[in-house]
Design a protein around this motif. Structure first.
Motif, PDB file in Angstrom:
ATOM      1  N   VAL A 144      -0.680  -8.262  18.132  1.00 51.28           N
ATOM      2  CA  VAL A 144       0.247  -7.449  18.932  1.00 51.28           C
ATOM      3  C   VAL A 144       1.214  -6.695  18.019  1.00 51.28           C
ATOM      4  N   LEU A 145       1.693  -7.354  16.939  1.00 54.12           N
ATOM      5  CA  LEU A 145       2.601  -6.703  15.986  1.00 54.12           C
ATOM      6  C   LEU A 145       1.939  -5.478  15.359  1.00 54.12           C
ATOM      7  N   TYR A 146       0.688  -5.628  14.916  1.00 48.91           N
ATOM      8  CA  TYR A 146      -0.032  -4.490  14.325  1.00 48.91           C
ATOM      9  C   TYR A 146      -0.216  -3.378  15.348  1.00 48.91           C
ATOM     10  N   MET A 147      -0.543  -3.768  16.572  1.00 46.31           N
ATOM     11  CA  MET A 147      -0.794  -2.793  17.629  1.00 46.31           C
ATOM     12  C   MET A 147       0.462  -1.969  17.931  1.00 46.31           C
ATOM     13  N   LYS A 148       1.626  -2.595  17.773  1.00 46.61           N
ATOM     14  CA  LYS A 148       2.893  -1.941  18.100  1.00 46.61           C
ATOM     15  C   LYS A 148       3.582  -1.329  16.878  1.00 46.61           C
ATOM     16  N   GLY A 149       2.892  -1.316  15.727  1.00 43.07           N
ATOM     17  CA  GLY A 149       3.459  -0.675  14.541  1.00 43.07           C
ATOM     18  C   GLY A 149       4.428  -1.526  13.752  1.00 43.07           C
ATOM     19  N   LEU A 150       4.567  -2.808  14.112  1.00 48.29           N
ATOM     20  CA  LEU A 150       5.443  -3.725  13.355  1.00 48.29           C
ATOM     21  C   LEU A 150       4.571  -4.532  12.395  1.00 48.29           C
ATOM     22  N   ASN A 151       3.994  -3.860  11.406  1.00 42.30           N
ATOM     23  CA  ASN A 151       3.044  -4.513  10.511  1.00 42.30           C
ATOM     24  C   ASN A 151       3.692  -5.647   9.739  1.00 42.30           C
ATOM     25  N   PRO A 152       3.152  -6.873   9.839  1.00 41.82           N
ATOM     26  CA  PRO A 152       3.738  -8.010   9.122  1.00 41.82           C
ATOM     27  C   PRO A 152       3.756  -7.780   7.612  1.00 41.82           C
ATOM     28  N   GLY A 153       4.776  -8.292   6.960  1.00 42.06           N
ATOM     29  CA  GLY A 153       4.918  -8.160   5.509  1.00 42.06           C
ATOM     30  C   GLY A 153       6.385  -8.247   5.138  1.00 42.06           C
ATOM     31  N   PRO A 154       6.690  -8.461   3.864  1.00 42.81           N
ATOM     32  CA  PRO A 154       8.098  -8.605   3.457  1.00 42.81           C
ATOM     33  C   PRO A 154       8.952  -7.378   3.737  1.00 42.81           C
TER      34      PRO A 154
ATOM     35  N   ALA B  19      -2.680 -18.850  27.587  1.00 42.88           N
ATOM     36  CA  ALA B  19      -1.606 -18.128  28.280  1.00 42.88           C
ATOM     37  C   ALA B  19      -1.198 -16.897  27.483  1.00 42.88           C
ATOM     38  N   THR B  20      -1.079 -17.058  26.162  1.00 44.74           N
ATOM     39  CA  THR B  20      -0.667 -15.950  25.299  1.00 44.74           C
ATOM     40  C   THR B  20      -1.768 -14.899  25.206  1.00 44.74           C
ATOM     41  N   ALA B  21      -3.021 -15.343  25.062  1.00 44.62           N
ATOM     42  CA  ALA B  21      -4.139 -14.400  24.925  1.00 44.62           C
ATOM     43  C   ALA B  21      -4.288 -13.531  26.173  1.00 44.62           C
ATOM     44  N   LEU B  22      -4.082 -14.122  27.345  1.00 42.40           N
ATOM     45  CA  LEU B  22      -4.233 -13.366  28.595  1.00 42.40           C
ATOM     46  C   LEU B  22      -3.124 -12.335  28.794  1.00 42.40           C
ATOM     47  N   LEU B  23      -2.026 -12.473  28.020  1.00 49.97           N
ATOM     48  CA  LEU B  23      -0.915 -11.515  28.128  1.00 49.97           C
ATOM     49  C   LEU B  23      -1.165 -10.244  27.321  1.00 49.97           C
ATOM     50  N   VAL B  24      -2.109 -10.293  26.396  1.00 49.17           N
ATOM     51  CA  VAL B  24      -2.315  -9.159  25.480  1.00 49.17           C
ATOM     52  C   VAL B  24      -2.549  -7.843  26.222  1.00 49.17           C
ATOM     53  N   PRO B  25      -3.414  -7.801  27.251  1.00 49.34           N
ATOM     54  CA  PRO B  25      -3.597  -6.519  27.967  1.00 49.34           C
ATOM     55  C   PRO B  25      -2.299  -5.974  28.561  1.00 49.34           C
ATOM     56  N   VAL B  26      -1.412  -6.868  28.980  1.00 44.95           N
ATOM     57  CA  VAL B  26      -0.127  -6.437  29.563  1.00 44.95           C
ATOM     58  C   VAL B  26       0.734  -5.758  28.500  1.00 44.95           C
ATOM     59  N   THR B  27       0.645  -6.252  27.253  1.00 47.30           N
ATOM     60  CA  THR B  27       1.502  -5.715  26.185  1.00 47.30           C
ATOM     61  C   THR B  27       1.157  -4.266  25.835  1.00 47.30           C
ATOM     62  N   PHE B  28      -0.038  -3.796  26.215  1.00 42.63           N
ATOM     63  CA  PHE B  28      -0.392  -2.393  25.940  1.00 42.63           C
ATOM     64  C   PHE B  28       0.617  -1.439  26.578  1.00 42.63           C
ATOM     65  N   TYR B  29       1.154  -1.846  27.714  1.00 43.74           N
ATOM     66  CA  TYR B  29       1.997  -0.946  28.506  1.00 43.74           C
ATOM     67  C   TYR B  29       3.493  -1.194  28.290  1.00 43.74           C
ATOM     68  N   LEU B  30       3.825  -2.027  27.324  1.00 41.97           N
ATOM     69  CA  LEU B  30       5.231  -2.363  27.066  1.00 41.97           C
ATOM     70  C   LEU B  30       5.683  -1.806  25.723  1.00 41.97           C
ATOM     71  N   SER B  31       7.003  -1.677  25.557  1.00 43.86           N
ATOM     72  CA  SER B  31       7.563  -1.293  24.254  1.00 43.86           C
ATOM     73  C   SER B  31       7.346  -2.430  23.261  1.00 43.86           C
ATOM     74  N   PRO B  32       7.440  -2.176  21.943  1.00 39.64           N
ATOM     75  CA  PRO B  32       7.189  -3.237  20.958  1.00 39.64           C
ATOM     76  C   PRO B  32       8.022  -4.501  21.182  1.00 39.64           C
ATOM     77  N   ILE B  33       9.320  -4.363  21.439  1.00 36.94           N
ATOM     78  CA  ILE B  33      10.194  -5.540  21.603  1.00 36.94           C
ATOM     79  C   ILE B  33       9.853  -6.287  22.890  1.00 36.94           C
ATOM     80  N   ALA B  34       9.588  -5.551  23.965  1.00 36.09           N
ATOM     81  CA  ALA B  34       9.223  -6.199  25.233  1.00 36.09           C
ATOM     82  C   ALA B  34       7.891  -6.932  25.091  1.00 36.09           C
ATOM     83  N   ALA B  35       6.957  -6.338  24.336  1.00 33.02           N
ATOM     84  CA  ALA B  35       5.652  -6.971  24.133  1.00 33.02           C
ATOM     85  C   ALA B  35       5.802  -8.298  23.393  1.00 33.02           C
ATOM     86  N   ILE B  36       6.605  -8.308  22.320  1.00 33.14           N
ATOM     87  CA  ILE B  36       6.833  -9.544  21.560  1.00 33.14           C
ATOM     88  C   ILE B  36       7.597 -10.549  22.418  1.00 33.14           C
ATOM     89  N   ALA B  37       8.520 -10.053  23.270  1.00 37.65           N
ATOM     90  CA  ALA B  37       9.301 -10.945  24.154  1.00 37.65           C
ATOM     91  C   ALA B  37       8.374 -11.730  25.073  1.00 37.65           C
TER      92      ALA B  37
END
Length: 503
Positions: free
Chosen positions: A334-344, A42-60
């Protein structure tokens, strides 16, 4: 902190985020309730949709869909004895036994209520554990990151339900895939075979979609259609849940704690949390003889555990870029794609985004109660959908999504190839989650190792000299040797038993 919280509320109160979260919640409930379609798919199939969303909406969308899908897998498990997700398989027999006794409402109500409570407990653990761990992580060097990444890879072998040797083999296959391309410290093309599309390496997202979604479609083609759901009218879904909460408060708390701990372990996830918690519930129950006959106690603990692990699985993901489970692995992409690179530094530079993620988890778990009740009531209609209608739609989504990732046909070929690999691995008992972990973390392990060797001028000693690095090294080496020790113990124990009886 108050200013950050206000900023977080502003981020999630846009119409885009609200609509995305509601739509993803409904989508997650539907996909999770269809037998064989996992929360990861379910989550994997959502990835193409996240291309067209803002970072917060994509993570939501990722947060809402994964939380809902883990719960809704309980619905076909209770009604048909066919778990909708692997996490639901732990207690599907128990829930189905309750349905046969005429307690379907109690079983499904316990699923939705304790899943929501567990999810909120997992969010609280994320809020409490992540900031102090982020401060510690800021002092990490490449030596610590190498051992941490290696420990994450080894955890995949410890928690695998199949043979540890097969889990290690799957992990090594993932590491091999991560070596493809020129994105390595030396900048040398590896395993490209002159194919220019392979120079950029294999992206984790197409591999994930292939091994989970396409492989499942292939399995569905070769297995018989599940029996149709008998139509029945449900009574009150939430009746008696508060009474169960008071009666089994310790079991619920224990399930939350186990789920949080297992969620933080890289590679474990909701599936393992549900199995461990159900086993613990039976082991420590005052009425173990009732398990398997339709006893709600196991459902309470396992249901609280699997959703608690979803949120806590984001702790290593956000801090170190190490996925707690396969859903978190997709979220990292998705985080990397939206510029929210994981890390401290994510917790200091983009604190408002972190608080927005916390709030979205809480809202998703609150939404789960009314939407879950509605889903249970219309389950009969959703579950009547024939497999022949669902699977082509999934394949279409896989093809479109994989094409959208790179705007070329190579993505589609990659998804198809990994679908075949995933199907063959699962058919032979090799866990695909271990391979996915290898693909996601292979680059991190190699870069940390090579950078550390350059810093130490080729010496291995600095890998063990720093206190934290030495502790992580001991844990990683212990995890690596654990399957060997278990194998030796199993070989030695029968010999000792034979020697004792011969005396």
């Amino acid at each position: 902190m108050l200013k950050t919280l206000i900023e977080a509320f502003a981020l999630i109160s846009t119409w885009e985020v609200i609509i995305a979260m509601f739509a993803a919640s409904v989508y997650g409930l539907v996909i999770g309730s269809l037998p064989g379609l996992s929360a990861t798919m379910a989550t994997a199939l959502l990835v193409p949709v996240t291309f067209y969303l803002s970072p917060i909406a994509a993570i939501a969308t990722i947060v809402a869909a994964s939380s809902m899908a883990i719960f809704s897998g309980d619905i076909p498990g209770a009604l048909l004895r066919i778990p909708g997700t692997p996490a639901s398989a732990a207690y599907a027999d128990e829930a189905y036994a309750m349905t046969r006794k005429g307690q379907a409402e109690l079983a499904l109500g316990a699923g939705v209520w304790f899943s929501a409570v567990g999810g909120i407990a997992g969010v609280l653990s994320l809020m409490i554990l992540a900031p102090p761990l982020a401060e510690v992580a800021l002092s990490f060097s490449t030596f610590e990151y190498f051992w941490l990444a290696l420990l994450g890879l080894m955890c995949a072998t410890l928690v695998a339900r199949s043979s540890p040797v097969k889990a290690i083999a799957g992990m090594f296959l993932g590491l091999l895939v991560s070596c493809i391309g020129i994105e390595n410290p030396g900048g040398v093309p590896r395993f490209t075979f002159g194919i220019t599309d392979l120079f950029g390496g294999i992206e984790p997202i197409p591999a994930l979609v292939g091994v989970f979604a396409v492989a499942q479609v292939m399995r569905a083609m070769l297995t018989p259609e599940p029996p149709p759901l008998p139509r029945r009218k449900f009574g009150s879904i939430m009746a008696g849940q508060w009474k169960l909460t008071k009666k089994y408060h310790w079991q619920m708390t224990r399930g939350n704690i186990v789920g949080i701990i297992i969620g933080v372990l890289p590679g474990a996830g909701a599936d393992m949390a549900a199995w461990v918690s159900y086993a613990m519930s039976k082991r420590f129950s005052k009425e173990p003889e009732k398990f398997g006959t339709g006893h709600v106690e196991g459902l309470v603990e396992a249901g609280a555990s699997n959703n608690a692990s979803i949120a806590s699985g984001w702790v290593p993901s956000l801090l170190f870029g190490i996925p707690g489970d396969t859903i978190a692995a997709i979220a990292i992409g998705v985080l990397y794609m939206k510029g929210l690179n994981p890390g401290p530094t994510l917790f200091t530079e983009k604190a408002s985004s972190m608080y927005a993620i916390y709030l979205m988890f809480i809202i998703a778990n609150i939404l789960m109660i009314p939407l879950g009740i509605a889903m249970i009531r219309i389950a009969a209609y959703i579950l009547l959908a024939p497999r022949s209608a669902i699977m082509p739609i999934i394949m279409l989504c896989c093809a479109v999504g994989s094409f959208a990732i790179g705007n070329n046909m190579f993505g589609v070929v990659t998804v198809a190839a990994f679908g075949v690999i995933g199907y063959v691995m699962e058919a032979n008992g090799y866990p695909v989650a271990a391979m996915v972990l290898g693909i996601v973390m292979g680059t991190m392990v190699e870069q940390a190792f090579v950078t550390s060797l350059i810093k130490s001028d080729g010496s291995i000693l600095p890998f063990f000299e720093r206190p934290v690095a030495a502790i992580l090294a001991a844990m990683a080496i212990g995890a690596l040797l654990w399957p060997v020790m278990v194998w030796v113990w199993r070989k030695v124990k029968p010999v000792q038993a034979v020697a004792a009886t011969s005396r």
